[in-house]
Design an enzyme around this catalytic site. Structure first.
Site, PDB file in Angstrom:
ATOM      1  N   ASP A   1      69.058  47.494  22.724  1.00 39.75           N
ATOM      2  CA  ASP A   1      67.744  46.863  22.649  1.00 39.75           C
ATOM      3  C   ASP A   1      66.732  47.815  22.019  1.00 39.75           C
ATOM      4  OD1 ASP A   1      68.645  44.538  23.863  1.00 39.75           O
ATOM      5  OD2 ASP A   1      68.229  45.298  25.889  1.00 39.75           O
TER       6      ASP A   1
ATOM      7  N   HIS B   1      71.608  45.937  17.063  1.00 38.07           N
ATOM      8  CA  HIS B   1      70.749  45.234  18.018  1.00 38.07           C
ATOM      9  C   HIS B   1      71.550  44.286  18.907  1.00 38.07           C
ATOM     10  CE1 HIS B   1      67.084  44.308  19.799  1.00 38.07           C
ATOM     11  NE2 HIS B   1      66.334  43.972  18.755  1.00 38.07           N
TER      12      HIS B   1
END
Length: 440
Positions: A415, A411
């Site tokens: 995204d 992450h």
């Protein structure tokens, strides 16, 4: 003149190896280019071959020891078997002396070692492995090996198995066979006396007889370190989707015979997945990138790692430049890697690099999982078992072959929107395989 056996260059960034197994012993004849010893690195297992024919004179590094590149492992001398005969004769004399000594010791106890060994070997035609401590107890008590059940690893007979066998001759205490009795007191209240359960008599089982300690291989140590590194470093999340495999199965069924006849390799599902992933990685470059400190490194090439299970552990050979390969070339490369993995012939070059990884837990029956990143990559796709499930299709319930897909991603660089979009786009390509050919 002797020729040294040395540790060869092991590949980029690899400086040491562990002696996994000597394939020859001192005195054995060795042919030129014949494998003499197996080395295990943190990535592959490789064989060291003899540079000259002759006889293995000596071994200077034992199995399990760690050596650096260039270190001497042993030496090969000239000759075709004379040295072997001399060493075998010396070894024979030594064994004869040891046997005579053992027989003398055994006779002092009232019976020869040879006779005890013969008694202990009764019923051993099934080649059941017997641990050393257990073998001595069997010999001392003149037991039949065939009547003793082994509970150790691979059916080995342990010392405790022998002890249990001996204890069983006298019988074990059994639970009380008494019946429950109901009684009423003067007030009319009923009570039920239930006999106490008597636990069978057991002996203390030494912990050492129920455990086996084995040193982790270099490969397993590396797997453990890298997986933990991925968990500690990356902000790892997993997103899921599912794909209807109907269209892909129909295409594969229609063309698999002609495909194999023309290209000499079977048409599998992995080539479809690799080509679909390449298409989407080109659309979403962050999934094909990596984090390097405070920089993001975008890869404009598509080297896809394919996780392969081997007896030594999980390895990930890399299919290079997948955007330039045809379906047949992808399948041929994967097939070649599979054979090399089974034979332990994967090289460092086969395992180096990779921008994205695909892991297929479905071959082992996994229905869903959360794959762990392969550092420094930022994403890994998990394939799973194809299973028929009822699905709502155009307002009707139909049975379709479905597969769950899982994308684990870092992450820090990918995204949630990109991760979800990646899986949706892969799903679209797989459910309509013609799009892979048209690249739309």
């Amino acid at each position: 003149m002797s020729t040294d056996i040395v540790v060869p260059a092991l590949g980029e960034s690899v400086t040491e190896a562990t002696i996994a197994k000597w394939l020859k012993k001192p005195g054995d004849k060795v042919d030129r280019d014949e494998a003499v010893v197996e080395l295990e690195t943190d990535k592959v297992t490789l064989e060291v071959n003899a540079s000259e024919a002759g006889v293995l004179e000596d071994i200077v590094v034992s199995e399990g020891e760690t050596v650096e590149v260039g270190a001497k492992l042993g030496s090969i001398g000239a000759g075709s078997g004379a040295a072997a005969s001399s060493k075998e004769a010396a070894s024979s004399d030594t064994r004869a002396a040891e046997t005579k000594s053992a027989e003398t010791s055994g006779s002092e106890k009232g019976g020869s070692t040879a006779q005890l060994a013969a008694d202990a070997s009764q019923g051993s035609d099934d080649d059941t492995a017997v641990m050393p401590a257990a073998r001595k107890m069997i010999a001392d008590n003149k037991l039949d090996v065939g009547k003793i059940a082994g509970t150790g690893k691979d059916g080995r007979i342990t010392k405790q198995d022998v002890q249990d066998h001996l204890d069983g001759k006298g019988g074990a205490a059994k639970p009380s066979g008494g019946k429950a009795e109901a009684k009423r007191d003067s007030g009319g209240t009923m009570t039920i006396d239930i006999p106490a359960f008597e636990r069978p008599a057991t002996t203390d089982r030494p912990k050492k007889d129920r455990e086996e300690r084995v040193r982790m291989s270099k490969l397993r140590q590396t797997i453990a370190r890298r997986l933990k590194e991925a968990q500690d470093t990356a902000a790892m999340l997993t997103t899921f989707n599912e794909v209807d495999m109907t269209a892909m199965k129909e295409v594969r069924e229609a063309y698999k015979a002609g495909f194999e006849k023309k290209h000499g390799v079977r048409l599998g599902f992995m080539s479809f997945f690799i080509k679909a992933c390449v298409q989407v990685l080109q659309e979403l470059p962050a999934v094909n990138a990596e984090v390097d400190g405070t920089d993001i490194v975008y890869k404009n090439y598509y080297d896809i790692g394919v996780a392969v299970g081997t007896p030594q552990g999980l390895v990930v050979p890399v299919v290079r430049d997948c955007d330039r390969l045809s379906f047949a070339e992808v399948e041929q490369t994967i097939n070649g890697y599979g054979k090399k993995a089974r034979d332990g012939k994967l090289s460092m070059a086969d395992l180096t690099g990779g921008t994205f990884t695909i892991s297929n837990g479905g071959v082992y029956g996994s229905l869903m999982s959360t794959p762990i990143l392969n550092p420094p990559q930022s994403a890994i796709l998990g394939m799973h078992k194809i299973q028929d499930r009822p699905m709502a299709i155009n307002g009707k319930v139909e049975i379709r072959p479905m597969m769950y897909l899982a994308l684990s991603y870092d992450h820090r660089i990918v995204d949630g929107k990109e991760a979800v979009t990646f899986l949706v786009r892969v799903k679209e390509y797989l459910e309509d395989p013609q799009r892979l050919l048209l690249e739309v």
